[in-house]
Design a protein around this motif. Structure first.
Motif, PDB file in Angstrom:
ATOM      1  N   LEU A  63       0.829  -1.196   0.000  1.00 19.98           N
ATOM      2  CA  LEU A  63       0.000   0.000   0.000  1.00 19.98           C
ATOM      3  C   LEU A  63       0.867   1.251   0.000  1.00 19.98           C
ATOM      4  N   PRO A  64       0.529   2.200  -0.862  1.00 22.07           N
ATOM      5  CA  PRO A  64       1.324   3.436  -0.911  1.00 22.07           C
ATOM      6  C   PRO A  64       1.030   4.331   0.287  1.00 22.07           C
ATOM      7  N   ASP A  65       1.896   5.283   0.494  1.00 19.13           N
ATOM      8  CA  ASP A  65       1.689   6.284   1.538  1.00 19.13           C
ATOM      9  C   ASP A  65       0.546   7.190   1.086  1.00 19.13           C
ATOM     10  N   VAL A  66      -0.620   7.066   1.720  1.00 24.29           N
ATOM     11  CA  VAL A  66      -1.800   7.808   1.277  1.00 24.29           C
ATOM     12  C   VAL A  66      -1.659   9.310   1.468  1.00 24.29           C
ATOM     13  N   ASN A  67      -0.768   9.734   2.323  1.00 25.49           N
ATOM     14  CA  ASN A  67      -0.573  11.175   2.508  1.00 25.49           C
ATOM     15  C   ASN A  67      -0.093  11.841   1.224  1.00 25.49           C
ATOM     16  N   HIS A  68       0.538  11.067   0.376  1.00 27.24           N
ATOM     17  CA  HIS A  68       1.004  11.591  -0.907  1.00 27.24           C
ATOM     18  C   HIS A  68      -0.174  11.940  -1.818  1.00 27.24           C
ATOM     19  N   PHE A  69      -1.286  11.239  -1.682  1.00 29.87           N
ATOM     20  CA  PHE A  69      -2.426  11.422  -2.568  1.00 29.87           C
ATOM     21  C   PHE A  69      -3.501  12.349  -2.004  1.00 29.87           C
ATOM     22  N   ILE A  70      -3.429  12.654  -0.739  1.00 30.12           N
ATOM     23  CA  ILE A  70      -4.483  13.435  -0.100  1.00 30.12           C
ATOM     24  C   ILE A  70      -4.020  14.877   0.081  1.00 30.12           C
ATOM     25  N   HIS A  71      -4.859  15.796  -0.343  1.00 27.50           N
ATOM     26  CA  HIS A  71      -4.586  17.207  -0.102  1.00 27.50           C
ATOM     27  C   HIS A  71      -5.119  17.563   1.278  1.00 27.50           C
ATOM     28  N   LYS A  72      -4.308  18.211   2.056  1.00 27.59           N
ATOM     29  CA  LYS A  72      -4.700  18.543   3.425  1.00 27.59           C
ATOM     30  C   LYS A  72      -5.745  19.650   3.479  1.00 27.59           C
ATOM     31  N   GLU A  73      -5.676  20.554   2.560  1.00 22.35           N
ATOM     32  CA  GLU A  73      -6.591  21.693   2.607  1.00 22.35           C
ATOM     33  C   GLU A  73      -7.685  21.529   1.555  1.00 22.35           C
ATOM     34  N   GLY A  74      -8.916  21.588   2.006  1.00 22.18           N
ATOM     35  CA  GLY A  74     -10.049  21.407   1.105  1.00 22.18           C
ATOM     36  C   GLY A  74     -10.116  22.457   0.012  1.00 22.18           C
ATOM     37  N   ALA A  75      -9.777  23.688   0.341  1.00 21.10           N
ATOM     38  CA  ALA A  75      -9.855  24.767  -0.648  1.00 21.10           C
ATOM     39  C   ALA A  75      -8.868  24.536  -1.784  1.00 21.10           C
ATOM     40  N   SER A  76      -7.662  24.104  -1.458  1.00 23.79           N
ATOM     41  CA  SER A  76      -6.674  23.873  -2.512  1.00 23.79           C
ATOM     42  C   SER A  76      -7.092  22.686  -3.377  1.00 23.79           C
ATOM     43  N   ARG A  77      -7.713  21.698  -2.758  1.00 22.09           N
ATOM     44  CA  ARG A  77      -8.193  20.536  -3.516  1.00 22.09           C
ATOM     45  C   ARG A  77      -9.315  20.955  -4.461  1.00 22.09           C
ATOM     46  N   ALA A  78     -10.223  21.754  -3.965  1.00 23.54           N
ATOM     47  CA  ALA A  78     -11.331  22.227  -4.799  1.00 23.54           C
ATOM     48  C   ALA A  78     -10.802  23.054  -5.967  1.00 23.54           C
ATOM     49  N   GLU A  79      -9.825  23.887  -5.717  1.00 24.77           N
ATOM     50  CA  GLU A  79      -9.226  24.704  -6.776  1.00 24.77           C
ATOM     51  C   GLU A  79      -8.519  23.819  -7.800  1.00 24.77           C
ATOM     52  N   PHE A  80      -7.851  22.789  -7.314  1.00 25.36           N
ATOM     53  CA  PHE A  80      -7.177  21.844  -8.207  1.00 25.36           C
ATOM     54  C   PHE A  80      -8.173  21.179  -9.153  1.00 25.36           C
ATOM     55  N   VAL A  81      -9.277  20.679  -8.604  1.00 28.68           N
ATOM     56  CA  VAL A  81     -10.291  20.008  -9.426  1.00 28.68           C
ATOM     57  C   VAL A  81     -10.945  21.005 -10.378  1.00 28.68           C
ATOM     58  N   LYS A  82     -11.170  22.220  -9.916  1.00 33.40           N
ATOM     59  CA  LYS A  82     -11.746  23.257 -10.775  1.00 33.40           C
ATOM     60  C   LYS A  82     -10.827  23.529 -11.967  1.00 33.40           C
ATOM     61  N   ASN A  83      -9.535  23.657 -11.715  1.00 33.01           N
ATOM     62  CA  ASN A  83      -8.573  23.874 -12.799  1.00 33.01           C
ATOM     63  C   ASN A  83      -8.508  22.668 -13.730  1.00 33.01           C
ATOM     64  N   LEU A  84      -8.594  21.484 -13.158  1.00 29.67           N
ATOM     65  CA  LEU A  84      -8.597  20.267 -13.967  1.00 29.67           C
ATOM     66  C   LEU A  84      -9.793  20.264 -14.907  1.00 29.67           C
ATOM     67  N   HIS A  85     -10.958  20.600 -14.395  1.00 29.02           N
ATOM     68  CA  HIS A  85     -12.162  20.632 -15.229  1.00 29.02           C
ATOM     69  C   HIS A  85     -12.038  21.687 -16.326  1.00 29.02           C
ATOM     70  N   GLU A  86     -11.417  22.796 -16.019  1.00 28.31           N
ATOM     71  CA  GLU A  86     -11.220  23.838 -17.032  1.00 28.31           C
ATOM     72  C   GLU A  86     -10.284  23.342 -18.134  1.00 28.31           C
ATOM     73  N   ARG A  87      -9.229  22.617 -17.753  1.00 31.99           N
ATOM     74  CA  ARG A  87      -8.316  22.056 -18.760  1.00 31.99           C
ATOM     75  C   ARG A  87      -9.046  21.040 -19.633  1.00 31.99           C
ATOM     76  N   VAL A  88      -9.877  20.212 -19.005  1.00 26.50           N
ATOM     77  CA  VAL A  88     -10.648  19.224 -19.767  1.00 26.50           C
ATOM     78  C   VAL A  88     -11.594  19.931 -20.725  1.00 26.50           C
ATOM     79  N   ARG A  89     -12.293  20.950 -20.248  1.00 25.46           N
ATOM     80  CA  ARG A  89     -13.230  21.698 -21.087  1.00 25.46           C
ATOM     81  C   ARG A  89     -12.490  22.319 -22.277  1.00 25.46           C
ATOM     82  N   SER A  90     -11.341  22.907 -22.007  1.00 24.88           N
ATOM     83  CA  SER A  90     -10.552  23.526 -23.068  1.00 24.88           C
ATOM     84  C   SER A  90     -10.105  22.489 -24.095  1.00 24.88           C
ATOM     85  N   HIS A  91      -9.649  21.350 -23.605  1.00 24.93           N
ATOM     86  CA  HIS A  91      -9.198  20.300 -24.520  1.00 24.93           C
ATOM     87  C   HIS A  91     -10.360  19.774 -25.357  1.00 24.93           C
TER      88      HIS A  91
END
Length: 116
Positions: A63-91
């Motif tokens: 099992l990998p170290d799950v701390n590597h995959f988890i963002h500690k701050e919810g706001a930064s995670r939400a911003e990350f997913v928002k940017n990801l969706h924008e990149r997908v939309r653009s593509h």
């Protein structure tokens, strides 16, 4: 629907005539489908929804170290997913333009006059 057709094709390829146990294979087929990068979005459906690539069973041993995959701050995670969706939309928009350009090469603009 495209997804159902793809899943059906994958099931037929895996089952090879053994139609009785299709329900046992469905979770594996679904996982495989959701893990494949799609040309239109340039990422997998799983990554588009969750913001990261799914782990395969082989990646879970050990099992990998799950701390590597988890963002500690919810706001930064939400911003990350928002940017990801924008990149997908653009593509997707770029892909649609490419498809239109390719498919409209031999098309001529038609101008209709009153009475045509």
């Amino acid at each position: 629907e495209v997804v159902n057709r793809s899943l059906s094709t994958m099931l037929r390829a895996v089952l090879k005539g053994n139609h009785r146990s299709w329900d046992e294979y469905l979770p594996h087929i679904k996982f495989a489908y959701n893990r494949v990068v799609h040309k239109t979005t340039n990422i997998s459906p799983f990554e588009a929804v969750y913001g990261f690539k799914p782990l395969t069973p082989m990646e879970l041993i050990p099992l990998p170290d799950v701390n590597h995959f988890i963002h500690k701050e919810g706001a930064s995670r939400a911003e990350f997913v928002k940017n990801l969706h924008e990149r997908v939309r653009s593509h997707m928009q770029q892909q649609n333009k490419r498809y239109a350009k390719t498919n409209n090469k031999s098309k001529r603009d038609m101008i209709f006059e009153e009475g045509d």
